[in-house]
Design a protein around this motif. Structure first.
Motif, PDB file in Angstrom:
ATOM      1  N   GLU A 125      -3.773   4.739   7.268  1.00 46.25           N
ATOM      2  CA  GLU A 125      -3.697   2.972   7.559  1.00 46.25           C
ATOM      3  C   GLU A 125      -2.760   1.055   8.333  1.00 46.25           C
ATOM      4  O   GLU A 125      -1.903   1.931   8.851  1.00 46.25           O
ATOM      5  N   GLN A 142      -3.336  -7.974   4.890  1.00 44.84           N
ATOM      6  CA  GLN A 142      -3.572  -6.409   3.966  1.00 44.84           C
ATOM      7  C   GLN A 142      -4.590  -7.449   2.678  1.00 44.84           C
ATOM      8  O   GLN A 142      -5.240  -5.932   1.961  1.00 44.84           O
ATOM      9  N   ALA A 172      -8.110  -5.250   1.629  1.00 44.83           N
ATOM     10  CA  ALA A 172      -7.915  -4.786   0.742  1.00 44.83           C
ATOM     11  C   ALA A 172      -9.356  -5.459  -0.311  1.00 44.83           C
ATOM     12  O   ALA A 172     -10.402  -4.594  -1.229  1.00 44.83           O
ATOM     13  N   GLU A 190       0.765  -1.431  -0.253  1.00 43.47           N
ATOM     14  CA  GLU A 190       0.389  -0.037  -0.309  1.00 43.47           C
ATOM     15  C   GLU A 190       0.681   1.215   0.077  1.00 43.47           C
ATOM     16  O   GLU A 190       1.637   1.587   0.301  1.00 43.47           O
TER      17      GLU A 190
END
Lengths: 722, 214
Positions: free
Chosen positions: A716, B134, B138, A233
């Motif tokens: 995040e 992650q 996502a 990310e």
């Protein structure tokens, strides 16, 4: 009549089932060991008709189908089986024996000699995170690997000393490309860290012997690192350490990621706080820039580029043992550039294509008291490799690489340059004959233009699984390595140094419990040996004296046993591992007078690593202890060569990482203390030329402290990287 | 007369197609009822097998693949052997990618992808949270984007936050508002058909009662 048709049609439409008979199909599904398989799926292809097997492997169902049919059985971890059947009669009984699919859940894995750290492989010994959280490692990859069996604790210099081998016998490989300068440049008596951050890698294979034919030029060991794919990310992170600061930014697009980082370090403030025994003129300081680019080129294709540039300097004084009161200066300025680019793609069902190119340039400018000395190294490397699935899960890999190495050295007004062009080609097959037996057969061809020599190196490895958890492995291989560059400068007529490995191990990988015992024998031959030390005579029986001349008459051996035990299961929240190495090694090489145990080897080494996670305070607390028996050192006053030994080595380290938030940004605070009890470890001695005086080689500070804060900016939740 | 016969044949054909469709819906419904009463590891595997059979016979329907995957994920949670879990999740992911190829950009399929990644994470959180944390985030994010009214992504996000230590950005305080927003969505959520995904509502209620009860 028309009405009749109409009626018939209505009847057909309304009661289709009535027209067909029912057939009962039943049987048993077992594996090749005749054990029943429960919950296997048995069905008639193309229909809903079928059933799952019960606890005894039995199934039974009825079907209204007629004619020819295909009965299918599928089960996780087994090859799907099909049988053609005739759907006739009131019942059919059909039994199945399913063959295990290799490399599935409990498949055999070729693993003689190697420790893997990745999340994908099921035979994991160490995971990537372990490298960062091991107390004695200080977030250095090599520090963490030093807790594994087969490595020797050599406190005065960097590198992995594996099974009686010197540090230069271990090669570091990143994404299939060999790394010429994996460590910061050597400083006398002070070990240096590795250049690469452990956060860059997703997988590690540390081979302590018997490694694959895809790699070469390492007599003892290879460390194979696989870098991360696309960065997950977009994020910005900051790191603050007791010794410096850094910032990095990562940008992520759909199929692309680009990361850049810059860091600066200066040991001065740290040295003011933690007392140093080394006499620093200029504490180490430097700058590093890093660019990491990733492009996903297709569903299965990936292009990677890694580039780093480092510029560092330091200077210190050492006491001159020959002239009392005089100090010798050691100054070093280093420039290091490294670029690594690779491309990997899968074509069709079973072709994997890999190509890579790397460039490394490293320059050391030394400043001695009265002299200047420079050392330059360059390496251009290209590699192509193709893997093709052949049958079942077996595959064939073949490829080649070229390396063009340039070494330059200058001492005041004298200078010298060596250019070695190296070529290697290899072919290797991994054959899975069943779920319990696998073989790897490989052959490597290596040629050095500078040496004018070429050799074939066969490599083989066998794995045999005896139970779900237990497996035996055997490996045999021949390994060649070009002599160190210092010998290439001497104009001696040399050839490759050679080692032959024999490895036998047993490993048990249970539910979060790993045990492994490995015995090995390593035979060294054609080692570089100083020709002057040998009494050679010419044809007239007159003593021949060869100044600065080396030959390949050196030899040696290493044998021993490595034991590894890791347990994450017995105590809740606690993870620990214990390594023990026994080593018996002697060699007669370089300037040795007789066969002797080298200074970097000791018979017994023990390492214990302990980690515990405290959920209540979000902290990971760890400790590690290392012990090894004394190592030989050279004492000019002792008529027996290398017959003196240092005391034993003891080091107890603790560390803690706290996960917290600073202004709502995810933060890790990391603290570690090295040699908590302040044990004085002596690594050897320096002697004056006349042998009258000596000084002990010790670590630059008795204890060490490392403090770091890593902040990941943004909302995040994620760990900082780079 | 010929015309009448043709018409009847046409009607008959439609009838067969309808009957087949009906058979398909009935078969899926029957197995959905099976999920509700399933308890053991092998119950879920057997129902997954049933869905796989339907999926393979139908070929172009994503729903049976979806439920086969769902059952495999649940089975992986129940499985007591640490080593087998990944194999079931491999199956689940395989079916999900087929479902995805049959029905692109579907919020429910992305939700299940996120769920599968959560199941992977649970097997070894310390080593896996970087990768599967992650992946889960996502996929669930994408599921929300594709259908903001779908209550399931929020349910899974909230539940995972609940079991994440506060220092990693989790905890009850963070989880509660998301779980409650999920509950609101469950109140208004109407599945497209009788066999479209509609699970999680009762589990969420039980979870919320448990949190508030403490």
């Amino acid at each position: 009549m028309n009405k009749n048709i109409l009626l018939k049609l209505i009847v057909i439409a309304a009661f289709p089932i009535v027209l067909f008979g029912q057939i009962k199909i039943s049987g048993t599904v077992k594996d090749s060991k005749n054990e029943p398989l429960p919950s296997a799926n048995v069905y008639l292809k193309g229909t809903y008709d079928g059933a799952s097997t019960d606890a005894n492997g039995k199934y039974s169902f009825t079907s209204a189908e007629t004619g020819d049919g295909i009965l299918v059985v599928s089960f996780v971890g087994y090859k799907t089986a099909e049988k053609k059947i005739k759907l006739k009669g009131p019942s059919l009984e059909i039994d199945f024996t399913l063959q295990e699919e290799s490399k599935q859940i409990n498949g055999v894995v070729i693993s003689a000699g190697s420790f893997e750290a990745s999340d994908k492989n099921k035979s994991v010994m160490l995971k990537p995170l372990d490298i960062v959280s091991t107390a004695s490692a200080n977030a250095d990859i090599y520090g963490a690997l030093n807790t594994l069996p087969g490595t020797q604790k050599v406190g005065e210099s960097e590198g992995l000393f594996v099974r009686g081998g010197s540090a230069t016998e271990t090669k570091t490989i990143i994404d299939e490309m060999v790394v010429q300068n994996p460590y910061f440049s050597s400083v006398p008596d002070i070990p240096q860290r590795g250049r690469f951050s452990p956060f860059l890698f997703s997988g590690t294979v540390f081979s302590t012997g018997g490694y694959s034919a895809q790699y070469g030029q390492a007599l003892s060991s290879t460390l194979i690192l696989k870098s991360q794919d696309l960065a997950p990310e977009t994020r910005t992170s900051i790191s603050l350490m007791g010794i410096g600061a850094g910032a990095s930014h990562t940008q992520r697009w759909e199929n692309t990621s680009l990361a850049g980082s810059f860091s600066y370090y200066n040991m001065s403030p740290y040295y003011n706080v933690v007392k140093q025994r080394a006499d620093w003129d200029q504490p180490p300081n430097g700058k590093e820039g890093l660019v990491v680019f990733r492009q996903k080129t297709s569903k299965t294709g990936m292009f990677k580029l890694y580039s780093s540039y480092t510029n560092s300097k330091l200077a210190l004084y050492t006491n001159d043992l020959d002239t009392l009161g005089q100090k010798d200066k050691f100054g070093l300025k280093n420039y290091d550039l490294y670029v690594n680019s690779t491309y990997r793609e899968i074509f069709g069902d079973d072709w994997t294509f890999f190509s890579g190119a790397s460039y490394a340039k490293n320059k050391d400018n030394y400043d001695f008291t009265y002299h200047n000395f420079t050392s330059g190294k360059e390496l251009q490397q290209s590699k192509v490799s193709v893997t093709k699935g052949i049958f079942a899960n077996s595959f064939l890999t073949f490829g080649g690489e070229v390396q063009n190495a340039i070494y330059k050295t200058s001492y005041d007004e004298y200078s010298k340059k060596v250019n070695d062009f190296y070529f290697a080609g290899y072919a290797e097959s991994d054959i899975f004959l069943s779920n319990s037996f696998a073989a790897r057969l490989g052959l490597r061809y290596e040629k050095s233009n500078y040496l004018g020599k070429a050799d074939f190196a066969p490599r083989t490895s066998f794995a045999y699984k005896v139970s779900d958890e237990g497996q035996f492995n055997f490996a045999y291989g021949q390994f060649y390595q070009t002599p160190d560059k210092e010998f290439l400068f001497t104009d001696s007529k040399l050839s490759f140094e050679k080692a032959t490995h024999y490895i036998l191990n047993y490993q048990y990988i249970g539910d979060r419990i790993t045990f492994r015992i490995e015995g090995y024998y390593k035979d060294y031959s054609s080692l570089v040996k100083n020709a002057v030390l040998q009494t050679t005579y010419d044809e007239n029986n007159v003593y021949k004296f060869n100044q600065n001349s080396y030959n390949n008459n050196g030899k040696g051996y290493a044998k021993g046993i490595d034991i590894f035990w890791r347990d994450e299961k017995t105590f809740d929240g606690i993870d620990y591992w214990i390594s023990y190495s026994y080593l018996d090694t002697k060699r007669d090489y370089r300037d040795f007078l007789v066969m002797a145990t080298p200074t970097f080897a000791t018979p017994h080494t023990v390492s214990v690593v302990y980690k515990q996670y405290f959920t209540s305070i979000s902290a990971l607390v760890g400790a590690s202890y290392a012990y090894s028996t004394g190592r030989p050192y050279y004492n000019p006053n002792n008529p027996v060569f290398l017959n003196d030994k240092t005391g034993s080595y003891n080091n107890f380290c603790v560390n803690a990482s706290f996960l917290t938030r600073i202004f709502d940004n995810f933060t890790i605070v990391f603290v570690s203390l090295g040699n908590v009890f302040g044990t004085e470890n002596i690594f050897g001695y320096h002697y004056s030329a006349d042998g009258e005086r000596r000084s002990a080689i010790v670590s630059p500070s008795l204890r060490s402290v490392f403090l770091g804060v890593f902040i990941s900016l943004g909302k995040e939740q994620s760990v900082p990287s780079l | 007369m010929k015309n009448i016969v043709m018409l009847l044949i046409a009607l008959f054909a439609v009838g067969v197609v309808n009957a087949q469709d009906d058979r398909y819906v009935k078969a899926v419904e029957k197995n959905l009822a099976g999920i509700d009463s399933a308890k053991s590891f092998s119950d879920y595997l057997d129902i997954s097998n049933n869905f796989v059979r339907i999926a393979k016979a139908e070929k172009d329907k994503w729903i049976p693949y979806y439920y086969a995957s769902y059952c495999d994920i649940i089975a992986s949670f129940i499985d007591s052997s640490k080593t087998g879990k990944d194999a079931y999740l491999d199956e689940a992911d395989k079916y999900l990618s087929i479902a995805d190829s049959l029905k692109a950009d579907n919020s429910e399929i992305y939700t299940l992808k996120g769920f599968s990644a959560q199941a992977r994470l649970v097997i070894n959180p310390m080593a896996r949270w970087q990768t599967y944390g992650q992946a889960s985030a996502a996929n669930l994010k994408k599921a929300k984007e594709l259908d903001p009214s779908n209550p399931r992504p929020d349910y899974l996000i909230g539940e995972s936050l609940l079991y994440t230590p506060e220092a990693f950005g989790g905890g009850k305080e963070k989880a509660l508002p998301i779980l409650e927003s999920s509950l609101e969505k469950y109140k208004t959520f109407k599945p497209e058909t009788s066999i479209s995904p509609n699970w999680g509502g009762q589990m969420l209620k039980t979870l919320l009662e448990k949190i508030k009860g403490n």
